[in-house]
Write a protein that holds these residues in place. Structure first.
Motif, PDB file in Angstrom:
ATOM      1  N   ILE A  77     -35.377 -26.173  -0.397  1.00 16.84           N
ATOM      2  CA  ILE A  77     -34.429 -26.816  -1.302  1.00 16.84           C
ATOM      3  C   ILE A  77     -33.160 -25.964  -1.269  1.00 16.84           C
ATOM      4  O   ILE A  77     -33.230 -24.735  -1.274  1.00 16.84           O
ATOM      5  CB  ILE A  77     -34.988 -26.854  -2.745  1.00 16.84           C
ATOM      6  N   THR A  78     -32.000 -26.607  -1.257  1.00 17.04           N
ATOM      7  CA  THR A  78     -30.736 -25.874  -1.234  1.00 17.04           C
ATOM      8  C   THR A  78     -30.120 -25.875  -2.629  1.00 17.04           C
ATOM      9  O   THR A  78     -30.037 -26.916  -3.282  1.00 17.04           O
ATOM     10  CB  THR A  78     -29.753 -26.520  -0.235  1.00 17.04           C
ATOM     11  N   LEU A  79     -29.705 -24.690  -3.071  1.00 11.06           N
ATOM     12  CA  LEU A  79     -29.013 -24.513  -4.348  1.00 11.06           C
ATOM     13  C   LEU A  79     -27.587 -24.067  -4.033  1.00 11.06           C
ATOM     14  O   LEU A  79     -27.393 -23.056  -3.360  1.00 11.06           O
ATOM     15  CB  LEU A  79     -29.712 -23.447  -5.191  1.00 11.06           C
ATOM     16  N   GLU A  80     -26.589 -24.817  -4.496  1.00  7.34           N
ATOM     17  CA  GLU A  80     -25.192 -24.483  -4.257  1.00  7.34           C
ATOM     18  C   GLU A  80     -24.478 -24.291  -5.588  1.00  7.34           C
ATOM     19  O   GLU A  80     -24.576 -25.143  -6.465  1.00  7.34           O
ATOM     20  CB  GLU A  80     -24.475 -25.598  -3.484  1.00  7.34           C
ATOM     21  N   VAL A  81     -23.746 -23.201  -5.717  1.00  9.92           N
ATOM     22  CA  VAL A  81     -22.932 -22.964  -6.909  1.00  9.92           C
ATOM     23  C   VAL A  81     -21.488 -23.280  -6.543  1.00  9.92           C
ATOM     24  O   VAL A  81     -20.950 -22.741  -5.577  1.00  9.92           O
ATOM     25  CB  VAL A  81     -23.067 -21.508  -7.405  1.00  9.92           C
ATOM     26  N   HIS A  82     -20.882 -24.201  -7.302  1.00  9.83           N
ATOM     27  CA  HIS A  82     -19.513 -24.649  -7.045  1.00  9.83           C
ATOM     28  C   HIS A  82     -18.598 -24.155  -8.155  1.00  9.83           C
ATOM     29  O   HIS A  82     -19.004 -24.049  -9.318  1.00  9.83           O
ATOM     30  CB  HIS A  82     -19.442 -26.184  -7.030  1.00  9.83           C
ATOM     31  N   CYS A  83     -17.347 -23.899  -7.803  1.00 12.02           N
ATOM     32  CA  CYS A  83     -16.291 -23.613  -8.769  1.00 12.02           C
ATOM     33  C   CYS A  83     -15.265 -24.728  -8.614  1.00 12.02           C
ATOM     34  O   CYS A  83     -14.773 -24.971  -7.509  1.00 12.02           O
ATOM     35  CB  CYS A  83     -15.658 -22.258  -8.493  1.00 12.02           C
ATOM     36  N   ARG A  84     -14.956 -25.398  -9.710  1.00 17.78           N
ATOM     37  CA  ARG A  84     -14.074 -26.571  -9.652  1.00 17.78           C
ATOM     38  C   ARG A  84     -12.768 -26.309 -10.394  1.00 17.78           C
ATOM     39  O   ARG A  84     -12.760 -25.781 -11.500  1.00 17.78           O
ATOM     40  CB  ARG A  84     -14.768 -27.778 -10.271  1.00 17.78           C
ATOM     41  N   THR A  85     -11.688 -26.731  -9.759  1.00 22.59           N
ATOM     42  CA  THR A  85     -10.383 -26.771 -10.423  1.00 22.59           C
ATOM     43  C   THR A  85      -9.879 -28.208 -10.286  1.00 22.59           C
ATOM     44  O   THR A  85     -10.588 -29.067  -9.769  1.00 22.59           O
ATOM     45  CB  THR A  85      -9.394 -25.785  -9.766  1.00 22.59           C
ATOM     46  N   LEU A  86      -8.666 -28.457 -10.698  1.00 18.92           N
ATOM     47  CA  LEU A  86      -8.137 -29.823 -10.619  1.00 18.92           C
ATOM     48  C   LEU A  86      -8.072 -30.328  -9.181  1.00 18.92           C
ATOM     49  O   LEU A  86      -8.295 -31.503  -8.916  1.00 18.92           O
ATOM     50  CB  LEU A  86      -6.754 -29.889 -11.260  1.00 18.92           C
ATOM     51  N   SER A  87      -7.758 -29.447  -8.225  1.00 16.72           N
ATOM     52  CA  SER A  87      -7.550 -29.909  -6.854  1.00 16.72           C
ATOM     53  C   SER A  87      -8.617 -29.440  -5.864  1.00 16.72           C
ATOM     54  O   SER A  87      -8.690 -29.959  -4.758  1.00 16.72           O
ATOM     55  CB  SER A  87      -6.181 -29.437  -6.364  1.00 16.72           C
ATOM     56  N   VAL A  88      -9.439 -28.458  -6.234  1.00 16.62           N
ATOM     57  CA  VAL A  88     -10.360 -27.858  -5.273  1.00 16.62           C
ATOM     58  C   VAL A  88     -11.778 -27.801  -5.835  1.00 16.62           C
ATOM     59  O   VAL A  88     -11.982 -27.478  -6.999  1.00 16.62           O
ATOM     60  CB  VAL A  88      -9.900 -26.418  -4.914  1.00 16.62           C
ATOM     61  N   ASP A  89     -12.746 -28.130  -4.978  1.00 15.16           N
ATOM     62  CA  ASP A  89     -14.164 -27.949  -5.290  1.00 15.16           C
ATOM     63  C   ASP A  89     -14.694 -26.972  -4.242  1.00 15.16           C
ATOM     64  O   ASP A  89     -14.893 -27.342  -3.094  1.00 15.16           O
ATOM     65  CB  ASP A  89     -14.905 -29.289  -5.219  1.00 15.16           C
ATOM     66  N   ARG A  90     -14.878 -25.726  -4.634  1.00 12.91           N
ATOM     67  CA  ARG A  90     -15.215 -24.664  -3.702  1.00 12.91           C
ATOM     68  C   ARG A  90     -16.655 -24.201  -3.905  1.00 12.91           C
ATOM     69  O   ARG A  90     -17.080 -23.959  -5.024  1.00 12.91           O
ATOM     70  CB  ARG A  90     -14.254 -23.512  -3.948  1.00 12.91           C
ATOM     71  N   ILE A  91     -17.404 -24.073  -2.796  1.00  6.78           N
ATOM     72  CA  ILE A  91     -18.744 -23.483  -2.869  1.00  6.78           C
ATOM     73  C   ILE A  91     -18.575 -21.969  -2.886  1.00  6.78           C
ATOM     74  O   ILE A  91     -18.016 -21.382  -1.952  1.00  6.78           O
ATOM     75  CB  ILE A  91     -19.621 -23.908  -1.668  1.00  6.78           C
ATOM     76  N   ILE A  92     -19.032 -21.333  -3.971  1.00 12.67           N
ATOM     77  CA  ILE A  92     -18.894 -19.879  -4.053  1.00 12.67           C
ATOM     78  C   ILE A  92     -20.194 -19.153  -3.726  1.00 12.67           C
ATOM     79  O   ILE A  92     -20.195 -17.941  -3.544  1.00 12.67           O
ATOM     80  CB  ILE A  92     -18.367 -19.439  -5.435  1.00 12.67           C
ATOM     81  N   GLY A  93     -21.294 -19.880  -3.646  1.00 10.54           N
ATOM     82  CA  GLY A  93     -22.557 -19.270  -3.260  1.00 10.54           C
ATOM     83  C   GLY A  93     -23.632 -20.315  -3.054  1.00 10.54           C
ATOM     84  O   GLY A  93     -23.613 -21.370  -3.688  1.00 10.54           O
ATOM     85  N   SER A  94     -24.556 -20.034  -2.137  1.00 10.57           N
ATOM     86  CA  SER A  94     -25.667 -20.949  -1.916  1.00 10.57           C
ATOM     87  C   SER A  94     -26.916 -20.146  -1.574  1.00 10.57           C
ATOM     88  O   SER A  94     -26.834 -19.000  -1.116  1.00 10.57           O
ATOM     89  CB  SER A  94     -25.347 -21.950  -0.803  1.00 10.57           C
ATOM     90  N   ALA A  95     -28.064 -20.769  -1.830  1.00  7.53           N
ATOM     91  CA  ALA A  95     -29.353 -20.144  -1.524  1.00  7.53           C
ATOM     92  C   ALA A  95     -30.306 -21.232  -1.077  1.00  7.53           C
ATOM     93  O   ALA A  95     -30.201 -22.383  -1.513  1.00  7.53           O
ATOM     94  CB  ALA A  95     -29.909 -19.431  -2.758  1.00  7.53           C
ATOM     95  N   ARG A  96     -31.231 -20.861  -0.196  1.00  5.31           N
ATOM     96  CA  ARG A  96     -32.263 -21.797   0.248  1.00  5.31           C
ATOM     97  C   ARG A  96     -33.582 -21.344  -0.352  1.00  5.31           C
ATOM     98  O   ARG A  96     -33.992 -20.209  -0.172  1.00  5.31           O
ATOM     99  CB  ARG A  96     -32.310 -21.852   1.763  1.00  5.31           C
ATOM    100  N   MET A  97     -34.219 -22.250  -1.087  1.00  2.19           N
ATOM    101  CA  MET A  97     -35.456 -21.967  -1.797  1.00  2.19           C
ATOM    102  C   MET A  97     -36.620 -22.565  -1.000  1.00  2.19           C
ATOM    103  O   MET A  97     -36.746 -23.789  -0.928  1.00  2.19           O
ATOM    104  CB  MET A  97     -35.378 -22.588  -3.201  1.00  2.19           C
ATOM    105  N   PRO A  98     -37.480 -21.732  -0.392  1.00  5.08           N
ATOM    106  CA  PRO A  98     -38.625 -22.277   0.353  1.00  5.08           C
ATOM    107  C   PRO A  98     -39.584 -23.017  -0.571  1.00  5.08           C
ATOM    108  O   PRO A  98     -39.888 -22.556  -1.673  1.00  5.08           O
ATOM    109  CB  PRO A  98     -39.298 -21.038   0.944  1.00  5.08           C
ATOM    110  N   VAL A  99     -40.070 -24.166  -0.134  1.00  8.17           N
ATOM    111  CA  VAL A  99     -41.014 -24.958  -0.919  1.00  8.17           C
ATOM    112  C   VAL A  99     -42.302 -24.177  -1.141  1.00  8.17           C
ATOM    113  O   VAL A  99     -42.954 -24.311  -2.175  1.00  8.17           O
ATOM    114  CB  VAL A  99     -41.274 -26.311  -0.214  1.00  8.17           C
ATOM    115  N   SER A 100     -42.646 -23.296  -0.214  1.00  7.82           N
ATOM    116  CA  SER A 100     -43.871 -22.502  -0.342  1.00  7.82           C
ATOM    117  C   SER A 100     -43.809 -21.527  -1.525  1.00  7.82           C
ATOM    118  O   SER A 100     -44.840 -21.019  -1.951  1.00  7.82           O
ATOM    119  CB  SER A 100     -44.140 -21.725   0.943  1.00  7.82           C
ATOM    120  N   ASP A 101     -42.621 -21.286  -2.089  1.00  8.07           N
ATOM    121  CA  ASP A 101     -42.499 -20.411  -3.264  1.00  8.07           C
ATOM    122  C   ASP A 101     -43.056 -21.055  -4.532  1.00  8.07           C
ATOM    123  O   ASP A 101     -43.319 -20.356  -5.509  1.00  8.07           O
ATOM    124  CB  ASP A 101     -41.046 -20.024  -3.508  1.00  8.07           C
ATOM    125  N   PHE A 102     -43.204 -22.386  -4.558  1.00  7.71           N
ATOM    126  CA  PHE A 102     -43.687 -23.041  -5.772  1.00  7.71           C
ATOM    127  C   PHE A 102     -44.739 -24.118  -5.521  1.00  7.71           C
ATOM    128  O   PHE A 102     -45.180 -24.774  -6.454  1.00  7.71           O
ATOM    129  CB  PHE A 102     -42.515 -23.654  -6.562  1.00  7.71           C
TER     130      PHE A 102
END
Length: 183
Positions: A77-102
């Motif tokens: 599963i992919t988790l993405e953290v976004h920072c949003r302003t009026l004109s920009v939607d920027r990905i500031i960090g992401s992580a991949r969560m293995p299904v085997s973890d849960f």
């Protein structure tokens, strides 16, 4: 031979993921001020997102539950953290969560797992931590299918039939259900 019996399992389960919080988020080395959200993806077309946190800065919190359909063939599963302003939607960090973890192995159906993952920015550098809880739910029709109804004449004629989880062998929770007919 496959470990799953395809006639008895569904190809989709419901993934309940609660996005709790993030820690130490940065953009170009500086602390994030506001307007962060998290996007959870099981595949490119299946995703959910949290509301925007406007007050948390580099340590935002959501405590928001998201439900997604997840194919049993997914590996992460992919988790993405976004920072949003009026004109920009920027990905500031992401992580991949293995299904085997849960899921699978030692985790029973519906087990609640609390997990934390290191976020990476688009350049591959470490950029904070994300905290989530995850629970995998079987489809409702599959949960009902796993019940076994014991006929009344097997135990007692004064009590209605019992609904018990399916079991292998005679004993379930230390009770020999086959000897009920002796009483």
């Amino acid at each position: 031979m496959s470990p799953f019996n395809l006639t008895e399992t569904s190809s989709f389960h419901t993934l309940e993921i609660t996005v709790l919080s993030c820690e130490d988020l940065r953009i170009n080395g500086r602390s994030v001020k506001k307007n962060t959200c998290v996007v959870v993806r099981t595949d490119p077309l299946n995703f959910r997102e949290t509301t925007t946190d406007t007050e948390g800065g580099s340590y935002p919190s959501w405590d928001q539950k998201l439900a997604l359909d997840m194919s049993m063939r997914e590996t992460c599963i992919t988790l993405e953290v976004h920072c949003r302003t009026l004109s920009v939607d920027r990905i500031i960090g992401s992580a991949r969560m293995p299904v085997s973890d849960f899921m699978g192995g030692y985790f029973p159906e519906g087990y609640l797992s609390f997990l934390s993952y290191r976020l990476k920015d688009p350049k591959g550098f470490e950029n904070g931590i994300i905290n989530v809880s995850v629970r995998l739910r079987a489809p409702e029709y599959l949960a009902r299918k796993k019940k076994v109804i014991l006929p009344e004449d097997r135990c007692s004629t004064t009590h209605p039939a019992l609904a018990l989880p399916a079991m292998d062998g005679k004993n379930y929770d230390g009770v020999d259900w086959y000897s009920c007919s002796k009483y």
